[in-house]
Design an enzyme around this catalytic site. Structure first.
Site, mmCIF file in Angstrom:
data_model
loop_
_atom_site.group_PDB
_atom_site.id
_atom_site.type_symbol
_atom_site.label_atom_id
_atom_site.label_comp_id
_atom_site.label_asym_id
_atom_site.label_seq_id
_atom_site.Cartn_x
_atom_site.Cartn_y
_atom_site.Cartn_z
ATOM 1 N N LEU A 119 0.132 2.983 -24.848
ATOM 2 C CA LEU A 119 0.376 4.330 -25.350
ATOM 3 C C LEU A 119 1.709 4.463 -26.077
ATOM 4 C CD1 LEU A 119 -0.980 6.482 -22.388
ATOM 5 C CD2 LEU A 119 -2.028 6.155 -24.631
ATOM 6 N N GLN B 25 -6.060 3.754 -9.683
ATOM 7 C CA GLN B 25 -6.703 4.251 -8.470
ATOM 8 C C GLN B 25 -7.353 5.615 -8.696
ATOM 9 O OE1 GLN B 25 -3.989 4.929 -5.200
ATOM 10 N NE2 GLN B 25 -5.437 6.287 -4.195
ATOM 11 N N GLY C 10 0.919 5.155 -16.433
ATOM 12 C CA GLY C 10 2.344 4.960 -16.208
ATOM 13 C C GLY C 10 2.596 4.162 -14.945
ATOM 14 N N TYR D 295 11.412 6.748 -10.134
ATOM 15 C CA TYR D 295 10.045 7.215 -10.353
ATOM 16 C C TYR D 295 9.992 8.740 -10.269
ATOM 17 C CZ TYR D 295 5.153 8.236 -9.267
ATOM 18 O OH TYR D 295 3.892 8.773 -9.242
ATOM 19 N N ASN E 103 4.903 14.262 -5.725
ATOM 20 C CA ASN E 103 5.752 14.801 -4.659
ATOM 21 C C ASN E 103 7.108 14.118 -4.625
ATOM 22 O OD1 ASN E 103 5.793 12.759 -2.044
ATOM 23 N ND2 ASN E 103 3.955 12.499 -3.282
ATOM 24 N N ARG F 9 2.531 10.979 8.032
ATOM 25 C CA ARG F 9 2.997 11.756 6.878
ATOM 26 C C ARG F 9 1.832 12.361 6.103
ATOM 27 N NH1 ARG F 9 3.741 9.911 1.574
ATOM 28 N NH2 ARG F 9 5.085 11.246 0.294
ATOM 29 N N LEU G 130 -2.835 10.142 -16.499
ATOM 30 C CA LEU G 130 -2.568 9.462 -15.242
ATOM 31 C C LEU G 130 -1.811 8.150 -15.442
ATOM 32 C CD1 LEU G 130 -6.109 9.780 -13.566
ATOM 33 C CD2 LEU G 130 -4.188 11.397 -13.442
#
Length: 252
Positions: free
Chosen positions: A49, A11, A70, A133, A109, A171, A68
């Protein structure tokens, strides 16, 4: 700058690739699945990777990496370990072999997701991950600091909030990172002088924001987007008010 962008088909990669190329940044896009170049100036590397050969192909001649790639959602621990720990270690080892000067890492976050929604936080506040995560992103920040201290690879960790073209739920009025601000934050993280390993919040200038982002301002980041512009629409359509900052991740 010769930039490698991993997770190029995801994304955020899809948002950033044309924007970075438009800035004239030479770009090598890396993904585990086939992707199509968005511009003739873009080089593509396809592979895993965790494979040192793939890492070497990707990083040959590179001066910076935007990582980015994963697993980006909560998943069973073995998958998280392989994609977010093993692969990241392989990438940093490749950066050390090839003399890459800086790695910008997509943290999250969810490293602090178990704090109550609405509580104001600074980067110095202790980690409170909301799942495997989130733990993997703490690992990512730690390995970045290790490779800065031991091997001199500069690093910025972007604790990304809700990176979306527009916010869609209550949120997000606190956590939203718009596309324009994402681009600016990434560019500043790649180019601004830094003295060590620097975590920053990946968030726009939201009126209802929870996170003090003074460290990002030191990189020259001046966000121009504000989720409050969408507040009336969001509140009219409704949506759940989560108890914890990590939203659904904290309650699954």
């Amino acid at each position: 700058m010769s930039l490698v962008l991993t997770g190029a088909g995801g994304q955020l990669g899809r948002v950033l690739r044309p924007r970075l190329l438009a800035r004239g940044i030479p770009l090598r896009a890396v993904d585990i699945s086939p992707i199509t170049p968005v511009d003739p100036r873009e080089t593509i590397v396809i592979g895993d990777l965790r494979d040192a050969g793939v890492v070497d192909e990707a990083l040959e001649g590179a001066t910076a990496v935007l990582h980015l790639a994963g697993t980006s959602v909560e998943r069973p621990l073995p998958e998280i370990i392989e994609n977010n720990l093993v692969a990241l270690h392989a990438l940093y080892e490749g950066a050390r072999r090839h003399g890459v000067g800086r790695v910008v890492f997509a943290s999250s976050n969810h490293t602090i997701g178990m704090y109550p929604a609405g509580q104001k936080l600074r980067l110095s506040d202790p980690y409170r991950p909301d799942g495997f995560y989130g733990i993997s992103k703490i690992w990512g920040e730690a390995i970045g600091r290790l490779y800065r201290d031991k091997y001199g690879i500069e690093g910025v960790a972007l604790r990304i909030g809700s990176a979306l073209t527009r916010p869609t739920e209550p949120r997000h009025l606190a956590t939203w990172l718009g596309d324009d601000d994402l681009e600016q934050l990434v560019v500043q993280s790649l180019t601004a002088p830094i003295s060590g390993y620097q975590p920053v919040w990946g968030v726009s200038a939201n009126t209802r924001g929870w996170w003090d982002n003074g460290e990002a301002a030191e990189l020259g980041y001046q966000p121009s987007q504000n989720a409050e512009d969408f507040a009336a629409e969001i509140m009219k359509t409704g949506g759940r008010d989560w108890v914890f900052q990590g939203g659904s991740f904290a309650e699954d």
